[in-house]
Motif scaffolding. Structure first.
Motif, PDB file in Angstrom:
ATOM      1  N   PRO A 186      21.822   5.984  -5.197  1.00  0.00           N
ATOM      2  CA  PRO A 186      20.890   5.165  -5.978  1.00  0.00           C
ATOM      3  C   PRO A 186      19.694   4.764  -5.106  1.00  0.00           C
ATOM      4  O   PRO A 186      19.810   3.900  -4.247  1.00  0.00           O
ATOM      5  N   LEU A 187      18.573   5.434  -5.297  1.00  0.00           N
ATOM      6  CA  LEU A 187      17.378   5.139  -4.513  1.00  0.00           C
ATOM      7  C   LEU A 187      16.676   3.895  -5.051  1.00  0.00           C
ATOM      8  O   LEU A 187      16.700   3.639  -6.256  1.00  0.00           O
ATOM      9  N   PRO A 188      16.018   3.139  -4.175  1.00  0.00           N
ATOM     10  CA  PRO A 188      15.207   2.018  -4.661  1.00  0.00           C
ATOM     11  C   PRO A 188      14.126   2.541  -5.616  1.00  0.00           C
ATOM     12  O   PRO A 188      13.629   3.657  -5.440  1.00  0.00           O
ATOM     13  N   PRO A 189      13.766   1.763  -6.618  1.00  0.00           N
ATOM     14  CA  PRO A 189      12.792   2.234  -7.620  1.00  0.00           C
ATOM     15  C   PRO A 189      11.475   2.731  -7.027  1.00  0.00           C
ATOM     16  O   PRO A 189      10.906   3.694  -7.525  1.00  0.00           O
ATOM     17  N   TYR A 190      10.992   2.104  -5.969  1.00  0.00           N
ATOM     18  CA  TYR A 190       9.719   2.520  -5.381  1.00  0.00           C
ATOM     19  C   TYR A 190       9.821   3.878  -4.691  1.00  0.00           C
ATOM     20  O   TYR A 190       8.814   4.536  -4.482  1.00  0.00           O
ATOM     21  N   ILE A 191      11.016   4.323  -4.356  1.00  0.00           N
ATOM     22  CA  ILE A 191      11.206   5.670  -3.804  1.00  0.00           C
ATOM     23  C   ILE A 191      11.558   6.633  -4.929  1.00  0.00           C
ATOM     24  O   ILE A 191      11.033   7.743  -4.996  1.00  0.00           O
ATOM     25  N   ALA A 192      12.439   6.215  -5.840  1.00  0.00           N
ATOM     26  CA  ALA A 192      12.846   7.079  -6.957  1.00  0.00           C
ATOM     27  C   ALA A 192      11.654   7.493  -7.811  1.00  0.00           C
ATOM     28  O   ALA A 192      11.660   8.567  -8.407  1.00  0.00           O
ATOM     29  N   PRO A 245       0.832  -1.211   0.000  1.00  0.00           N
ATOM     30  CA  PRO A 245       0.000   0.000   0.000  1.00  0.00           C
ATOM     31  C   PRO A 245       0.867   1.262   0.000  1.00  0.00           C
ATOM     32  O   PRO A 245       1.897   1.322   0.676  1.00  0.00           O
ATOM     33  N   GLU A 246       0.467   2.246  -0.789  1.00  0.00           N
ATOM     34  CA  GLU A 246       1.228   3.497  -0.919  1.00  0.00           C
ATOM     35  C   GLU A 246       1.542   4.132   0.436  1.00  0.00           C
ATOM     36  O   GLU A 246       2.625   4.680   0.626  1.00  0.00           O
ATOM     37  N   ASP A 247       0.612   4.058   1.378  1.00  0.00           N
ATOM     38  CA  ASP A 247       0.833   4.708   2.678  1.00  0.00           C
ATOM     39  C   ASP A 247       1.855   3.958   3.534  1.00  0.00           C
ATOM     40  O   ASP A 247       2.219   4.417   4.608  1.00  0.00           O
ATOM     41  N   ARG A 248       2.356   2.813   3.057  1.00  0.00           N
ATOM     42  CA  ARG A 248       3.367   2.038   3.788  1.00  0.00           C
ATOM     43  C   ARG A 248       4.773   2.247   3.229  1.00  0.00           C
ATOM     44  O   ARG A 248       5.724   1.647   3.705  1.00  0.00           O
ATOM     45  N   ILE A 249       4.901   3.076   2.200  1.00  0.00           N
ATOM     46  CA  ILE A 249       6.203   3.336   1.606  1.00  0.00           C
ATOM     47  C   ILE A 249       6.791   4.595   2.233  1.00  0.00           C
ATOM     48  O   ILE A 249       6.299   5.696   2.012  1.00  0.00           O
ATOM     49  N   ALA A 250       7.817   4.404   3.042  1.00  0.00           N
ATOM     50  CA  ALA A 250       8.480   5.536   3.691  1.00  0.00           C
ATOM     51  C   ALA A 250       9.458   6.171   2.712  1.00  0.00           C
ATOM     52  O   ALA A 250      10.325   5.493   2.165  1.00  0.00           O
ATOM     53  N   LEU A 251       9.310   7.459   2.470  1.00  0.00           N
ATOM     54  CA  LEU A 251      10.219   8.164   1.565  1.00  0.00           C
ATOM     55  C   LEU A 251      11.460   8.667   2.286  1.00  0.00           C
ATOM     56  O   LEU A 251      12.426   9.080   1.652  1.00  0.00           O
TER      57      LEU A 251
END
Length: 179
Positions: free
Chosen positions: A156-162, A23-29
């Protein structure tokens, strides 16, 4: 099996086994502040799971436990620049993976197919660093740099953060292991 093709790594492991919806709200930027407030999942020998925070680690560890410490450093290894060949330039991206002798690096390249031995690369604009492609092996290239490539690189950020934000100076400390 649902009949759809499955992705498999070179060692035969099914890559699809690692795909899951997050879920988008579980991805910490950004990491938790303070860092020891980050969440920690404990899995005991009997398979029981319990939620904690990193600050709880001293209370969780018992005599005989083994704590493995990661002392690696993340470097600004992603370089975005141009390949220049016969007066024509094209965008190129390298992610440095291994320093090799004589000022050269092995790197993952995008687009690797477009790079040839002898190609000139420029990263970071006019004040950046130049490089020459030494060789290419699939998606990897060996590149000899004229100077320090890390000065022209970003983390190099992980793709889900980049996909959500560009790399910045704060990432240079945020992506270092502290525990």
């Amino acid at each position: 099996m649902d009949g759809a093709p499955h992705r498999v790594r070179a060692d035969g492991e099914a890559v699809d086994d690692y795909d899951f919806a997050l879920p988008e709200d579980r991805i910490a930027l950004r990491p938790a502040v303070p860092r020891d407030s980050a969440r920690l999942l404990q899995c005991t020998a009997d398979g029981a799971l319990s939620d904690h925070h990193v600050r709880d680690l001293p209370a969780i560890l018992r005599k005989g436990d083994r704590l493995v410490v990661n002392n690696s450093r993340v470097i600004p290894a992603r370089l975005i620049g141009e390949r220049v060949r016969e007066g024509i330039s094209a965008k190129v991206e390298l992610t440095l993976t291994e320093r090799v002798e004589g000022g050269a690096w092995r790197a993952l390249a995008k687009p690797a197919k477009k790079l040839l031995a002898g190609d000139r690369l420029v990263f970071g604009g006019g004040e950046g660093v130049g490089a020459t492609v030494v060789s290419r092996d699939g998606a990897h290239v060996t590149v000899h740099f004229d100077g320090d490539p890390l000065g022209a690189g970003v983390m190099p950020l992980p793709p889900y953060i980049a996909a959500k934000r560009p790399a910045d100076r704060q990432d240079e400390s945020d992506y270092q292991t502290v525990y």
